[in-house]
Design a protein around this motif. Structure first.
Motif, PDB file in Angstrom:
ATOM      1  N   THR A 155       0.779  -1.205   0.032  1.00  0.00           N
ATOM      2  CA  THR A 155      -0.008   0.050  -0.010  1.00  0.00           C
ATOM      3  C   THR A 155       0.804   1.141   0.039  1.00  0.00           C
ATOM      4  O   THR A 155       2.006   1.092  -0.086  1.00  0.00           O
ATOM      5  N   SER A 156       0.074   2.581  -0.011  1.00  0.00           N
ATOM      6  CA  SER A 156       0.862   3.636  -0.054  1.00  0.00           C
ATOM      7  C   SER A 156       1.859   3.679   1.341  1.00  0.00           C
ATOM      8  O   SER A 156       3.123   4.540   1.146  1.00  0.00           O
ATOM      9  N   THR A 157       1.600   3.436   2.280  1.00  0.00           N
ATOM     10  CA  THR A 157       2.543   3.253   3.468  1.00  0.00           C
ATOM     11  C   THR A 157       3.372   2.017   3.856  1.00  0.00           C
ATOM     12  O   THR A 157       3.636   1.782   4.858  1.00  0.00           O
ATOM     13  N   ARG A 158       3.421   1.463   2.495  1.00  0.00           N
ATOM     14  CA  ARG A 158       4.209   0.163   2.562  1.00  0.00           C
ATOM     15  C   ARG A 158       3.565  -1.100   3.556  1.00  0.00           C
ATOM     16  O   ARG A 158       4.196  -2.146   3.998  1.00  0.00           O
ATOM     17  N   ARG A 159       2.409  -1.118   3.709  1.00  0.00           N
ATOM     18  CA  ARG A 159       1.750  -2.208   4.405  1.00  0.00           C
ATOM     19  C   ARG A 159       1.606  -3.335   3.282  1.00  0.00           C
ATOM     20  O   ARG A 159       1.262  -3.138   2.079  1.00  0.00           O
ATOM     21  N   VAL A 160       1.915  -4.723   3.837  1.00  0.00           N
ATOM     22  CA  VAL A 160       1.778  -5.757   2.735  1.00  0.00           C
ATOM     23  C   VAL A 160       0.168  -6.305   2.524  1.00  0.00           C
ATOM     24  O   VAL A 160      -0.473  -6.308   3.606  1.00  0.00           O
ATOM     25  N   VAL A 161      -0.178  -6.343   1.474  1.00  0.00           N
ATOM     26  CA  VAL A 161      -1.349  -6.942   1.157  1.00  0.00           C
ATOM     27  C   VAL A 161      -0.949  -8.132   0.069  1.00  0.00           C
ATOM     28  O   VAL A 161      -0.037  -8.026  -0.533  1.00  0.00           O
ATOM     29  N   TYR A 162      -2.270  -8.872  -0.363  1.00  0.00           N
ATOM     30  CA  TYR A 162      -2.076  -9.924  -1.251  1.00  0.00           C
ATOM     31  C   TYR A 162      -3.517  -9.850  -2.099  1.00  0.00           C
ATOM     32  O   TYR A 162      -4.151  -9.308  -2.091  1.00  0.00           O
ATOM     33  N   GLY A 163      -2.983 -10.332  -3.434  1.00  0.00           N
ATOM     34  CA  GLY A 163      -4.311 -10.835  -4.389  1.00  0.00           C
ATOM     35  C   GLY A 163      -4.674 -12.049  -4.346  1.00  0.00           C
ATOM     36  O   GLY A 163      -4.469 -12.802  -3.416  1.00  0.00           O
ATOM     37  N   GLY A 164      -5.362 -12.516  -5.298  1.00  0.00           N
ATOM     38  CA  GLY A 164      -5.632 -13.578  -5.636  1.00  0.00           C
ATOM     39  C   GLY A 164      -6.835 -14.520  -4.749  1.00  0.00           C
ATOM     40  O   GLY A 164      -6.948 -15.697  -4.600  1.00  0.00           O
ATOM     41  N   GLY A 165      -7.576 -13.627  -4.092  1.00  0.00           N
ATOM     42  CA  GLY A 165      -8.523 -14.295  -3.392  1.00  0.00           C
ATOM     43  C   GLY A 165      -9.732 -13.147  -2.723  1.00  0.00           C
ATOM     44  O   GLY A 165     -10.238 -13.583  -1.505  1.00  0.00           O
ATOM     45  N   GLY A 166      -9.688 -12.153  -3.101  1.00  0.00           N
ATOM     46  CA  GLY A 166     -10.563 -11.270  -2.451  1.00  0.00           C
ATOM     47  C   GLY A 166      -9.607 -10.056  -1.762  1.00  0.00           C
ATOM     48  O   GLY A 166      -8.546 -10.053  -1.750  1.00  0.00           O
ATOM     49  N   ILE A 167     -10.554  -9.180  -1.175  1.00  0.00           N
ATOM     50  CA  ILE A 167      -9.908  -8.009  -0.294  1.00  0.00           C
ATOM     51  C   ILE A 167      -9.980  -8.614   1.154  1.00  0.00           C
ATOM     52  O   ILE A 167     -11.065  -8.987   1.789  1.00  0.00           O
ATOM     53  N   LYS A 168      -8.680  -8.547   1.901  1.00  0.00           N
ATOM     54  CA  LYS A 168      -8.727  -9.371   3.244  1.00  0.00           C
ATOM     55  C   LYS A 168      -9.049  -7.901   4.005  1.00  0.00           C
ATOM     56  O   LYS A 168      -8.046  -7.014   3.825  1.00  0.00           O
ATOM     57  N   PRO A 169      -9.644  -7.988   5.175  1.00  0.00           N
ATOM     58  CA  PRO A 169     -10.016  -6.629   5.720  1.00  0.00           C
ATOM     59  C   PRO A 169      -8.929  -6.342   6.558  1.00  0.00           C
ATOM     60  O   PRO A 169      -8.139  -7.254   6.879  1.00  0.00           O
ATOM     61  N   ASP A 170      -9.003  -5.205   6.961  1.00  0.00           N
ATOM     62  CA  ASP A 170      -8.015  -4.841   7.948  1.00  0.00           C
ATOM     63  C   ASP A 170      -8.203  -5.079   9.345  1.00  0.00           C
ATOM     64  O   ASP A 170      -7.163  -5.452  10.213  1.00  0.00           O
ATOM     65  N   VAL A 171      -9.721  -5.336   9.475  1.00  0.00           N
ATOM     66  CA  VAL A 171     -10.129  -5.521  10.900  1.00  0.00           C
ATOM     67  C   VAL A 171     -11.011  -6.758  10.786  1.00  0.00           C
ATOM     68  O   VAL A 171     -12.085  -6.555   9.916  1.00  0.00           O
ATOM     69  N   TYR A 172     -10.784  -7.932  11.232  1.00  0.00           N
ATOM     70  CA  TYR A 172     -11.521  -9.037  10.706  1.00  0.00           C
ATOM     71  C   TYR A 172     -12.521  -9.083  11.714  1.00  0.00           C
ATOM     72  O   TYR A 172     -12.566  -9.197  13.134  1.00  0.00           O
ATOM     73  N   VAL A 173     -13.873  -9.229  11.473  1.00  0.00           N
ATOM     74  CA  VAL A 173     -15.354  -9.539  12.309  1.00  0.00           C
ATOM     75  C   VAL A 173     -16.019 -10.727  11.927  1.00  0.00           C
ATOM     76  O   VAL A 173     -16.648 -10.616  10.767  1.00  0.00           O
ATOM     77  N   PRO A 174     -16.115 -11.625  12.717  1.00  0.00           N
ATOM     78  CA  PRO A 174     -16.895 -12.919  12.327  1.00  0.00           C
ATOM     79  C   PRO A 174     -18.104 -12.690  12.482  1.00  0.00           C
ATOM     80  O   PRO A 174     -18.848 -11.840  12.946  1.00  0.00           O
ATOM     81  N   TYR A 175     -18.975 -13.700  11.696  1.00  0.00           N
ATOM     82  CA  TYR A 175     -20.366 -13.596  11.809  1.00  0.00           C
ATOM     83  C   TYR A 175     -20.756 -14.103  13.338  1.00  0.00           C
ATOM     84  O   TYR A 175     -20.111 -14.423  14.086  1.00  0.00           O
ATOM     85  N   ASP A 176     -21.969 -13.327  13.628  1.00  0.00           N
ATOM     86  CA  ASP A 176     -22.270 -13.502  15.125  1.00  0.00           C
ATOM     87  C   ASP A 176     -23.173 -15.108  14.926  1.00  0.00           C
ATOM     88  O   ASP A 176     -24.287 -14.921  14.294  1.00  0.00           O
ATOM     89  N   THR A 177     -22.484 -16.047  15.445  1.00  0.00           N
ATOM     90  CA  THR A 177     -22.861 -17.500  15.258  1.00  0.00           C
ATOM     91  C   THR A 177     -24.456 -17.758  15.777  1.00  0.00           C
ATOM     92  O   THR A 177     -24.980 -18.540  15.173  1.00  0.00           O
ATOM     93  N   MET A 178     -24.738 -16.806  16.752  1.00  0.00           N
ATOM     94  CA  MET A 178     -26.122 -16.870  17.341  1.00  0.00           C
ATOM     95  C   MET A 178     -27.125 -16.672  16.077  1.00  0.00           C
ATOM     96  O   MET A 178     -28.261 -17.441  16.239  1.00  0.00           O
ATOM     97  N   ARG A 179     -26.825 -16.153  15.319  1.00  0.00           N
ATOM     98  CA  ARG A 179     -27.740 -15.483  14.289  1.00  0.00           C
ATOM     99  C   ARG A 179     -27.714 -16.344  13.008  1.00  0.00           C
ATOM    100  O   ARG A 179     -28.385 -16.146  11.986  1.00  0.00           O
ATOM    101  N   LEU A 180     -26.952 -17.316  13.179  1.00  0.00           N
ATOM    102  CA  LEU A 180     -26.980 -18.463  12.178  1.00  0.00           C
ATOM    103  C   LEU A 180     -27.736 -19.627  12.615  1.00  0.00           C
ATOM    104  O   LEU A 180     -27.820 -20.722  12.014  1.00  0.00           O
ATOM    105  N   ASN A 181     -28.427 -19.708  13.813  1.00  0.00           N
ATOM    106  CA  ASN A 181     -29.165 -20.830  14.317  1.00  0.00           C
ATOM    107  C   ASN A 181     -30.366 -20.851  13.483  1.00  0.00           C
ATOM    108  O   ASN A 181     -31.262 -19.923  13.525  1.00  0.00           O
ATOM    109  N   ALA A 182     -30.733 -21.936  12.853  1.00  0.00           N
ATOM    110  CA  ALA A 182     -31.974 -22.289  11.695  1.00  0.00           C
ATOM    111  C   ALA A 182     -33.370 -22.128  12.804  1.00  0.00           C
ATOM    112  O   ALA A 182     -34.105 -21.365  12.051  1.00  0.00           O
TER     113      ALA A 182
END
Length: 548
Positions: free
Chosen positions: A400-427
């Motif tokens: 990036t412009s400030t020399r942070r490392v990023v990768y290609g080949g599989g989407g944009i990987k977020p800077d801050v990962y936030v998972p699904y709230d598994t409670m809300r996946l209960n059928a």
């Protein structure tokens, strides 16, 4: 011919031949450019003859009758199977619907509706639209459209849409029943353009933070976005959340134009190139509306194409923080070509590359089926619900412009990962929260309390003042019987479930009053990704995350 005439002929003959010669040269150049990418006619005939010969033999000699149209469709599918997953054939019957979604409008009457107990309930009337002009009101029930009865006969959403849409300036007669008095009346509505908004919501999440939800990038998205951004700035916005979750993409120009509002100094937004497509760069070219100020972009596994172009530009220039989960991974550019029978081919013509040079298209080397299984794989590995286990296929480093490392080949990987709230996946919980009974309870409450609800003049006053959610939940639980009732009680005995259910009921009711703005303004109160974005925007860690 007299002497005078003969002399004139001799004088003009060289000029005439010169004109013909010049015209021939110009036509030659024109045809050269026009036909540059056209194949030899005989080649086309020879290649088509093979397919036509086989289909003719089947039609004339096969032991049973066959549907020739289906054979053609299957043949096209067989051809496209050898290409990428995003090159698609669009049948003539689907072209209009596909185009309407991206062009930002269709011809109709300008209402939103829901079906409650086999009755069409008008939940929203577009301001200054055909229905409002004709006197249609929120709460009206549709009994007939033309001569077709649409109440009490298991009407479907698809059926009612087909009845309400039509050619511009055509008339449609509708029989309505007043929700309060049960009186019926007939209205004649003149169909006209009805906008399909791609900026689904725009509001102040708090006193400093604006929130804009974009559900796709259509022909009208940029104008909608600029209008929303200007409005939020007048309301005191100093930082912004842009929600691109579940945004499948759309027009590249819309994404690059919006990115231009945040990037300065002629910065590169994206570039495209392909075997038959020259490299084309898209750059920030004007003074943007928000070139300074903190930005958080929300993404997930359904954020694709134009969403990834925008997110990639923001990330590569370290202009804001990307939060959520790894994006879809579509780095291919399609162009739509109309076919002679009214169908269309959406053909991949180039790849796009983010400013750092990465292409984020994930591999489809194992075929379309494996490609489509990617979401399931992400869920099974825990990438969506647990730790950030993303392993991108492209191990080449980009910066990036400030020399942070990023990768290609599989989407944009977020800077801050936030998972699904598994409670809300209960059928069981999802079935409890999203069903026809909930819809009926919400609508009945809205109709009974409409005058009181109208006293809330702003979404903020509704969020702070409304206290009828528990009443709606109690009515809903009382409707349930047997095992379903017991299951609902058990689920709602868990405080986290009950809180989410309350918030969702309150948000869905807000949609009847304040449209999508109301729904999202309430729902983000209990949304873990939005709440994390707010936390990051206000933290000292924001600058560290973008390498500053």
């Amino acid at each position: 011919m007299n002497e005078r005439g003969t002399g004139r002929y001799k004088t003009w003959t060289p000029l005439l031949f010169s004109a013909i010669l010049i015209t021939g040269i110009l036509i030659g150049f024109f045809l050269r450019d026009k036909l540059r990418y056209k194949r030899d006619f005989q080649t086309i005939v020879d290649r088509n003859d093979r397919l036509e010969e086989i289909i003719d033999l089947i039609n004339e000699k096969y032991v049973d009758s066959v549907n020739i149209n289906n054979i053609y469709t299957d043949a096209i599918g067989g051809i496209l199977k050898h290409l990428d997953p995003h090159t698609v054939y669009i049948p003539a019957t689907d072209v209009q619907e596909v185009n309407e979604d991206l062009e930002g409008g269709f011809f109709g009457i300008g209402v939103e509706f829901t079906i409650v107990r086999d009755t069409i309930q008008v939940t929203s009337v577009i301001e200054n639209g055909p229905s409002q002009i004709a006197g249609v009101q929120v709460g009206d029930q549709m009994i007939k459209v033309g001569d077709s009865l649409v109440a009490g006969n298991h009407i479907t959403t698809e059926r009612i849409i087909s009845l309400l849409r039509g050619k511009q300036h055509t008339h449609v007669s509708i029989t309505l029943e007043d929700a309060y008095t049960a009186e019926q009346r007939h209205v004649s509505i003149i169909r006209d353009i009805v906008p399909i908004f791609s900026v689904e919501a725009a509001f102040m999440a708090d006193s400093l933070t604006g929130f804009i939800k974009i559900n796709r990038f259509s022909a009208t998205t940029f104008d909608e976005f600029v209008k929303a951004l200007k409005l939020l700035k007048t309301q005191g916005m100093q930082q912004l959340i842009i929600d691109l979750r579940e945004n499948p993409g759309g027009y590249l120009d819309a994404a690059t134009s919006i990115a231009d509002e945040f990037l300065d100094d002629n910065k590169l937004v994206v570039y495209t190139k392909g075997l038959h497509a020259v490299k084309t760069e898209y750059r920030a070219g004007k003074n943007g509306l928000f070139e300074h100020g903190r930005i958080a972009v929300l993404v997930d596994e359904s954020s694709a194409s134009a969403s990834e172009i925008f997110s990639g530009a923001i990330q590569d220039w370290d202009r804001g923080v990307i939060l959520g989960r790894r994006t879809f991974g579509k780095g291919l550019v399609q162009e739509q070509y109309d076919l002679s029978d009214g169908a269309a081919l959406r053909l991949t013509i180039a790849k796009y590359y983010t400013p750092s040079g990465r292409c984020i298209q994930r591999s489809f080397a194992n075929g379309k089926e494996a490609y489509e299984q990617d979401y399931t794989n992400r869920f099974e590995t825990g990438e969506l619900t647990g730790k950030d286990t993303t392993v991108l296929k492209d191990t080449m480093k980009y910066y990036t412009s400030t020399r942070r490392v990023v990768y290609g080949g599989g989407g944009i990987k977020p800077d801050v990962y936030v998972p699904y709230d598994t409670m809300r996946l209960n059928a069981g919980f999802l079935n409890l929260m999203f069903n026809d009974e909930v819809k009926g309870v919400l609508w009945d409450y809205f109709i009974r309390n409409r005058k009181k609800l109208q006293t809330y003049k702003t979404v903020d006053s509704y969020i702070k003042g409304f206290a009828g959610t528990d009443e709606m939940i109690s009515r809903y639980i009382a409707m349930l019987k047997g095992a379903v009732h017991n299951e609902a009680v058990a689920l709602l005995n868990k405080p986290a479930n009950l809180q989410y259910f309350r918030n969702e009921m309150k948000a869905q009711l807000a949609r009847f009053i304040f449209h999508d703005n109301g729904y999202y303004a309430v729902s983000v109160q209990d949304d873990n990704v939005t709440q994390k974005a707010l936390q990051v925007l206000y933290s000292n860690n924001y600058l560290k995350l973008i390498g500053r």
